[in-house]
Design an enzyme around this catalytic site. Structure first.
Site, mmCIF file in Angstrom:
data_model
loop_
_atom_site.group_PDB
_atom_site.id
_atom_site.type_symbol
_atom_site.label_atom_id
_atom_site.label_comp_id
_atom_site.label_asym_id
_atom_site.label_seq_id
_atom_site.Cartn_x
_atom_site.Cartn_y
_atom_site.Cartn_z
ATOM 1 N N HIS A 177 55.470 114.432 28.613
ATOM 2 C CA HIS A 177 56.736 114.279 28.085
ATOM 3 C C HIS A 177 57.714 114.970 28.620
ATOM 4 C CE1 HIS A 177 59.796 113.533 25.242
ATOM 5 N NE2 HIS A 177 59.205 114.328 24.073
ATOM 6 N N TYR A 182 62.726 118.624 26.077
ATOM 7 C CA TYR A 182 61.647 119.573 25.971
ATOM 8 C C TYR A 182 61.638 120.209 27.331
ATOM 9 C CZ TYR A 182 61.760 117.575 21.406
ATOM 10 O OH TYR A 182 62.094 117.218 19.948
ATOM 11 N N ARG A 329 61.548 103.204 15.847
ATOM 12 C CA ARG A 329 62.008 102.928 14.354
ATOM 13 C C ARG A 329 61.851 101.503 13.824
ATOM 14 N NH1 ARG A 329 67.600 105.408 15.679
ATOM 15 N NH2 ARG A 329 67.065 104.322 17.615
HETATM 16 C C1 FNR Z 1 61.073 109.947 17.794
HETATM 17 N N1 FNR Z 1 61.180 109.908 19.292
HETATM 18 C C2 FNR Z 1 60.279 110.725 19.823
HETATM 19 N N2 FNR Z 1 60.078 110.348 21.392
HETATM 20 C C3 FNR Z 1 59.245 111.274 21.911
HETATM 21 O O1 FNR Z 1 59.286 111.123 23.207
HETATM 22 N N3 FNR Z 1 58.323 111.864 21.287
HETATM 23 C C4 FNR Z 1 58.166 111.864 20.123
HETATM 24 O O2 FNR Z 1 57.393 112.748 19.496
HETATM 25 C C5 FNR Z 1 59.495 111.407 19.128
HETATM 26 N N4 FNR Z 1 59.417 111.582 17.882
HETATM 27 C C6 FNR Z 1 60.223 110.714 17.205
HETATM 28 C C7 FNR Z 1 59.814 110.588 15.648
HETATM 29 C C8 FNR Z 1 60.678 109.770 15.185
HETATM 30 C C9 FNR Z 1 60.319 109.479 13.540
HETATM 31 C C10 FNR Z 1 61.712 108.727 15.769
HETATM 32 C C11 FNR Z 1 62.310 107.907 14.835
HETATM 33 C C12 FNR Z 1 61.659 108.856 17.091
HETATM 34 C C13 FNR Z 1 61.916 109.005 19.971
HETATM 35 C C14 FNR Z 1 61.225 107.792 20.019
HETATM 36 O O3 FNR Z 1 60.232 107.716 20.584
HETATM 37 C C15 FNR Z 1 62.419 106.478 20.632
HETATM 38 O O4 FNR Z 1 62.406 106.879 22.061
HETATM 39 C C16 FNR Z 1 63.718 106.581 19.835
HETATM 40 O O5 FNR Z 1 63.572 106.515 18.487
HETATM 41 C C17 FNR Z 1 64.428 105.321 20.217
HETATM 42 O O6 FNR Z 1 63.751 104.011 19.978
HETATM 43 P P1 FNR Z 1 64.065 103.291 18.621
HETATM 44 O O7 FNR Z 1 63.524 103.945 17.548
HETATM 45 O O8 FNR Z 1 65.335 102.726 18.830
HETATM 46 O O9 FNR Z 1 62.851 101.782 18.865
#
Ligand code: FNR
Length: 364
Positions: A177, A182, A329
């Site tokens: 990550h 981060y 999401r």
């Molecule tokens: C996330 N996102 C996220 N990204 C990541 O790199 N590590 C993580 O642990 C998390 N945690 C996380 C929790 C929740 C509940 C959400 C909704 C999002 C970001 C996620 O991986 C993604 O990049 C974004 O949500 C955009 O994609 P969507 O939601 O539009 O498909």
């Protein structure tokens, strides 16, 4: 009929995924002491039952002090392996594949009373570290101290040990990550990295931690298994007059990490600067993956960000803007999103049980 790209398998080293739909990592703040339990088995298991090609488990702390909340999952000790393995074994039994995101939150660690309001306050340690001390992300976050030059090897080692444990648990891949503000992103961005030693200043110096983490992860993870990196392509602060992380730097670092043996780059954006401006809309980050895919041949690229439909995803792949799509999401709102996409594209899903077949075919 021609199989849509979205439903064509992809082989990356010894990992073959049945389709191009990846579950993006999503923190759940549902662990105790970092251990994956029933919650994670059901939560991650549902994505396997619903036919995802690859599941990426949430940002998981490589160090206890690198957790966002006390309820983050963890991989800083061998005691975490059995919980991870239970989830992996279930996903594999369905024919699915799973990796885990290795995280360290740096100055975004240990957020008091924000994510985990009911936790005892003694969880919060004085160990919030960052490339540069003294500046908090925002008023919810703690003021970090600078990570000493002599302490950096310890953090790098933690990523390597985490990779070893991920392999021991049977994970098909690990994702480092380096996104969303981060620790590794904090080193990459001149907004958060004001160091004057070999980990700060030039782009090469700011990328040094990431490259050393990659080398350590690869030394602790079998060469046949692919390694992923997730990156924020930009700090999204064009409206501010501040030093920042931008797509040109991402492209250069993408070349370095490809040459360092990383197989897949997962391209998100933002998260490092509280005053950022992000325009959320379908495909809002696809221009970043498109640029990296064009300019960094040989790297497999994942696009992510409001990708929710089968035709939408298929078009991204057809136009060669990415090799895979990740959905976060969309999977929470519509757990059967893979079957729905298959129906939209008139394709077959990965067969797991009768209900996948039913969802993909039935109009009712
Ligand atoms: C996330 N996102 C996220 N990204 C990541 O790199 N590590 C993580 O642990 C998390 N945690 C996380 C929790 C929740 C509940 C959400 C909704 C999002 C970001 C996620 O991986 C993604 O990049 C974004 O949500 C955009 O994609 P969507 O939601 O539009 O498909």
């Amino acid at each position: 009929d021609k199989v849509p790209l979205l439903f064509q398998p992809l082989t990356i080293k010894n990992l073959t995924i049945a389709n191009r739909i990846v579950v993006a990592p999503m923190c759940q703040y549902a662990s105790k002491d970092g251990i994956m339990g029933d919650f994670h088995l059901v939560h991650l298991g549902q994505f396997a039952l619903n036919g995802a090609g690859l599941i990426l488990a949430e940002a998981t702390g490589v160090e206890a002090r690198g957790r966002i909340s006390p309820n983050d999952t963890g991989i800083w000790s061998d005691a975490h392996i059995p919980g991870l393995k239970r989830v992996v074994d279930f996903v594999h039994a369905t024919g699915g594949k799973i990796g885990i995101q290795l995280g360290h939150a740096g100055r975004k660690s240990s957020v008091p009373g924000y994510y985990a309001k009911n936790e005892p306050s003694d969880f919060w340690l004085d160990e919030v570290i960052a490339p540069t001390g003294g500046i908090a992300y925002d008023h919810h976050h703690r003021v970090p101290r600078e990570l000493g030059l002599d302490e950096i090897p310890e953090v790098i080692k933690a990523f390597g040990s985490a990779a070893r444990r991920a392999h021991a648990a049977g994970m098909d891949t690990v994702e480092i990550h380096a996104a969303h503000g981060y620790l590794i992103h904090q080193f990459l961005s001149p907004f958060t990295n004001k160091r004057t030693d070999k980990y700060g200043g030039s782009l090469e110096n700011r990328a040094r931690l990431l490259l050393e983490v990659i080398a350590e992860v690869k030394a602790n993870f079998p060469a046949e298994k692919p390694v992923f990196v997730r990156i924020s392509a930009s700090d999204n602060v064009e409206h501010l007059d501040v030093p920042s992380w931008e797509i040109e730097q991402t492209v250069q670092v993408a070349k370095w990490i490809r040459d360092a043996g990383v197989d897949v780059l997962h391209i998100s954006s933002a998260g490092n600067v509280h005053e950022q401006k992000v325009q959320y809309a379908p495909n809002y980050q696809v221009h970043f993956s498109e640029r990296v895919k064009k300019e960094v041949p040989g790297l497999i690229v994942i696009a992510v960000g409001v990708i929710t439909g089968g035709k939408q995803a298929e078009q991204i792949l057809q136009e060669e803007k990415a090799d895979l799509v990740a959905v976060a999401r969309g999977f929470l709102r519509h757990p059967n999103i893979v079957a729905n996409a298959a129906k939209e594209l008139n394709a077959r899903t990965r067969f797991i049980s009768q209900y996948n077949m039913f969802l993909a075919k039935s109009d009712l």
